[in-house]
Design a protein around this motif. Sequence first.
Motif, PDB file in Angstrom:
ATOM      1  N   ALA A   1       0.842  -1.201   0.000  1.00 26.50           N
ATOM      2  CA  ALA A   1       0.000   0.000   0.000  1.00 26.50           C
ATOM      3  C   ALA A   1       0.879   1.254   0.000  1.00 26.50           C
ATOM      4  O   ALA A   1       1.733   1.432   0.881  1.00 26.50           O
ATOM      5  N   GLY A   2       0.700   2.099  -0.998  1.00 24.51           N
ATOM      6  CA  GLY A   2       1.464   3.337  -1.093  1.00 24.51           C
ATOM      7  C   GLY A   2       2.859   3.180  -1.654  1.00 24.51           C
ATOM      8  O   GLY A   2       3.548   4.180  -1.891  1.00 24.51           O
ATOM      9  N   ALA A   3       3.313   1.948  -1.880  1.00 25.41           N
ATOM     10  CA  ALA A   3       4.672   1.707  -2.355  1.00 25.41           C
ATOM     11  C   ALA A   3       4.772   1.885  -3.864  1.00 25.41           C
ATOM     12  O   ALA A   3       3.818   1.642  -4.604  1.00 25.41           O
ATOM     13  N   ARG A   4       5.939   2.297  -4.327  1.00 24.06           N
ATOM     14  CA  ARG A   4       6.221   2.342  -5.768  1.00 24.06           C
ATOM     15  C   ARG A   4       6.677   0.959  -6.197  1.00 24.06           C
ATOM     16  O   ARG A   4       7.722   0.468  -5.755  1.00 24.06           O
ATOM     17  N   VAL A   5       5.882   0.331  -7.063  1.00 25.03           N
ATOM     18  CA  VAL A   5       6.140  -1.058  -7.445  1.00 25.03           C
ATOM     19  C   VAL A   5       6.237  -1.156  -8.959  1.00 25.03           C
ATOM     20  O   VAL A   5       5.379  -0.622  -9.680  1.00 25.03           O
ATOM     21  N   LEU A   6       7.245  -1.840  -9.442  1.00 26.18           N
ATOM     22  CA  LEU A   6       7.418  -2.102 -10.864  1.00 26.18           C
ATOM     23  C   LEU A   6       6.989  -3.531 -11.173  1.00 26.18           C
ATOM     24  O   LEU A   6       7.515  -4.484 -10.602  1.00 26.18           O
ATOM     25  N   ASP A   7       6.004  -3.666 -12.051  1.00 23.82           N
ATOM     26  CA  ASP A   7       5.643  -4.976 -12.604  1.00 23.82           C
ATOM     27  C   ASP A   7       6.389  -5.074 -13.920  1.00 23.82           C
ATOM     28  O   ASP A   7       5.994  -4.506 -14.932  1.00 23.82           O
ATOM     29  N   MET A   8       7.494  -5.809 -13.916  1.00 22.81           N
ATOM     30  CA  MET A   8       8.505  -5.695 -14.962  1.00 22.81           C
ATOM     31  C   MET A   8       8.104  -6.353 -16.278  1.00 22.81           C
ATOM     32  O   MET A   8       8.557  -5.938 -17.344  1.00 22.81           O
ATOM     33  N   CYS A   9       7.299  -7.387 -16.225  1.00 23.24           N
ATOM     34  CA  CYS A   9       6.784  -8.042 -17.439  1.00 23.24           C
ATOM     35  C   CYS A   9       5.285  -8.191 -17.231  1.00 23.24           C
ATOM     36  O   CYS A   9       4.797  -9.263 -16.866  1.00 23.24           O
ATOM     37  N   ALA A  10       4.549  -7.120 -17.453  1.00 16.57           N
ATOM     38  CA  ALA A  10       3.215  -6.982 -16.872  1.00 16.57           C
ATOM     39  C   ALA A  10       2.111  -7.760 -17.574  1.00 16.57           C
ATOM     40  O   ALA A  10       1.167  -8.211 -16.920  1.00 16.57           O
ATOM     41  N   ALA A  11       2.154  -7.857 -18.890  1.00 11.78           N
ATOM     42  CA  ALA A  11       1.033  -8.464 -19.616  1.00 11.78           C
ATOM     43  C   ALA A  11       0.844  -9.930 -19.223  1.00 11.78           C
ATOM     44  O   ALA A  11       1.829 -10.623 -18.959  1.00 11.78           O
ATOM     45  N   PRO A  12      -0.414 -10.382 -19.145  1.00 13.27           N
ATOM     46  CA  PRO A  12      -1.676  -9.715 -19.509  1.00 13.27           C
ATOM     47  C   PRO A  12      -2.289  -8.866 -18.399  1.00 13.27           C
ATOM     48  O   PRO A  12      -3.384  -8.350 -18.564  1.00 13.27           O
ATOM     49  N   GLY A  13      -1.626  -8.757 -17.247  1.00 17.32           N
ATOM     50  CA  GLY A  13      -2.055  -7.769 -16.268  1.00 17.32           C
ATOM     51  C   GLY A  13      -2.637  -8.291 -14.973  1.00 17.32           C
ATOM     52  O   GLY A  13      -3.051  -7.490 -14.128  1.00 17.32           O
ATOM     53  N   GLY A  14      -2.683  -9.590 -14.764  1.00 17.24           N
ATOM     54  CA  GLY A  14      -3.250 -10.112 -13.529  1.00 17.24           C
ATOM     55  C   GLY A  14      -2.542  -9.603 -12.292  1.00 17.24           C
ATOM     56  O   GLY A  14      -3.179  -9.178 -11.316  1.00 17.24           O
ATOM     57  N   LYS A  15      -1.217  -9.612 -12.330  1.00 16.51           N
ATOM     58  CA  LYS A  15      -0.449  -9.165 -11.167  1.00 16.51           C
ATOM     59  C   LYS A  15      -0.484  -7.648 -11.029  1.00 16.51           C
ATOM     60  O   LYS A  15      -0.457  -7.113  -9.919  1.00 16.51           O
ATOM     61  N   THR A  16      -0.539  -6.930 -12.167  1.00 14.76           N
ATOM     62  CA  THR A  16      -0.703  -5.482 -12.111  1.00 14.76           C
ATOM     63  C   THR A  16      -1.997  -5.125 -11.392  1.00 14.76           C
ATOM     64  O   THR A  16      -2.028  -4.214 -10.542  1.00 14.76           O
ATOM     65  N   MET A  17      -3.074  -5.832 -11.727  1.00 16.26           N
ATOM     66  CA  MET A  17      -4.357  -5.562 -11.067  1.00 16.26           C
ATOM     67  C   MET A  17      -4.298  -5.901  -9.590  1.00 16.26           C
ATOM     68  O   MET A  17      -4.836  -5.163  -8.752  1.00 16.26           O
ATOM     69  N   GLN A  18      -3.639  -6.990  -9.242  1.00 22.53           N
ATOM     70  CA  GLN A  18      -3.480  -7.324  -7.825  1.00 22.53           C
ATOM     71  C   GLN A  18      -2.787  -6.197  -7.079  1.00 22.53           C
ATOM     72  O   GLN A  18      -3.230  -5.774  -5.997  1.00 22.53           O
ATOM     73  N   LEU A  19      -1.680  -5.731  -7.633  1.00 23.92           N
ATOM     74  CA  LEU A  19      -0.899  -4.684  -6.975  1.00 23.92           C
ATOM     75  C   LEU A  19      -1.700  -3.399  -6.835  1.00 23.92           C
ATOM     76  O   LEU A  19      -1.712  -2.767  -5.785  1.00 23.92           O
ATOM     77  N   ALA A  20      -2.386  -3.009  -7.926  1.00 20.96           N
ATOM     78  CA  ALA A  20      -3.187  -1.784  -7.883  1.00 20.96           C
ATOM     79  C   ALA A  20      -4.316  -1.901  -6.864  1.00 20.96           C
ATOM     80  O   ALA A  20      -4.619  -0.949  -6.140  1.00 20.96           O
ATOM     81  N   ALA A  21      -4.940  -3.090  -6.806  1.00 22.10           N
ATOM     82  CA  ALA A  21      -6.043  -3.298  -5.862  1.00 22.10           C
ATOM     83  C   ALA A  21      -5.568  -3.248  -4.415  1.00 22.10           C
ATOM     84  O   ALA A  21      -6.349  -2.953  -3.506  1.00 22.10           O
ATOM     85  N   LEU A  22      -4.287  -3.525  -4.194  1.00 21.25           N
ATOM     86  CA  LEU A  22      -3.717  -3.480  -2.846  1.00 21.25           C
ATOM     87  C   LEU A  22      -3.198  -2.088  -2.493  1.00 21.25           C
ATOM     88  O   LEU A  22      -2.629  -1.903  -1.412  1.00 21.25           O
TER      89      LEU A  22
END
Length: 416
Positions: free
Chosen positions: A225-246
């Motif tokens: 929460a509030g952290a700057r996080v890099l999703d380095m190989c993001a597609a198709p986006g499941g983990k990006t959505m997890q991180l954003a939702a957190l």
Amino acid sequence: MGLEARQAAIRTLDAVLREKRMLAHVPADTRLVPADQARAGRLVSLVLRHLDPLDACIAPYLDRKPPLPALLLLRLAAAELLVAGEDAHGVVDSAVTMAKRNKGTVRMAGMINAVLRKVAVEGPERFADLPPQALPDWIGGPVRKRWGKDVLHAIEAAHMPLPPIDLTVKPGVTLDLPHATQLPTGSLRFSAGTQITALPGYEDGTFWVQDAAAALPVRLLGDVAGARVLDMCAAPGGKTMQLAALGAQVTALDLSQSRMDRVAQNLARTGLSADLIVEDAFDHAGGPYDAILLDAPCSATGTIRRHPDLPHVKDRTEVEPLTRLQMRMFDHALTLLKPGGRLVFCTCSLLPVEGEFQVTAALKRHEGLRVIPADAVALGGEASWQGPEGGLRLRPDFWADIGGIDGFYMAALTRM
């Protein structure tokens, strides 16, 4: 008679087995109604999951191996008879009709009829005694060496059934979805064939499809929460959505514009946001980041239960270039990480060279780098998932009684 779906399945099987094209790269036949498209996909999956056992049931009734068009017809019909348990009369009649309509198989219609009638009668007993589809040696060899023959056979058996569908639900959202199973790790599981887009909450963006194994690496990052996080190989986006939702401030990076477009679509549906960058990971100079998720390009051998075409298309020549790429990406990720930050390295691979060995090699290359030991039980898993180096190793034979789980390796690391 379902001829359209069967003919589409034959065309797709030809693309996979002769042209060596992954199913994801074979265009769907838009002339088919959705029900026939789905049926064609199921038929293709059945054949690819049981190819060698099907051939073993057909072979006793052949004087010689027929040309591929006839062999594909026999394999498809045998899968319907022996795996799906379809009515013999309808299956045989359809196969013969299809043979007569194709100039390449019309002269073999009588042979196809005779063989399938024998398969319908004698095949079920023979098929029941056969082992599951074997993994090619470039996958099976390392698996056997690492975990033994019994585990290899258990993994091969886990690849046979159609896999269930797992969903990740936004944190804090409670869904009352019919026929859902709550997994210990928090994912929701549905039986294969469930129409996910028709479920309550889909249009509202409250969940997305993500195998239970793929949902765990983000959790190794801890509180983001509030952290700057890099999703380095993001597609198709499941983990990006997890991180954003957190609550993370997510930078999603991917080389492919088309794949990043899919990430954008997924974010829009779920009402989540991230900074999307289409760029070569080695050119990225952002940061330093509080945390980095590196879901590195890999052989994808851990996803065969979902992609049964993979062993029939890929080969060992891809592994070494991928492991070199993973090593370089690992090293570059560390240059983007804040001192004391957390890096999660993960791959959807069954090959230790793409998982455990990458981490142990990185520990030797980088002074001060250490693994943050994962607690599988706290994540809803089992102690047997934990590796001696501190990472998590998941295999398709885990949770076999409830539908299995993708093969995955993941480890969290930090360096001061």
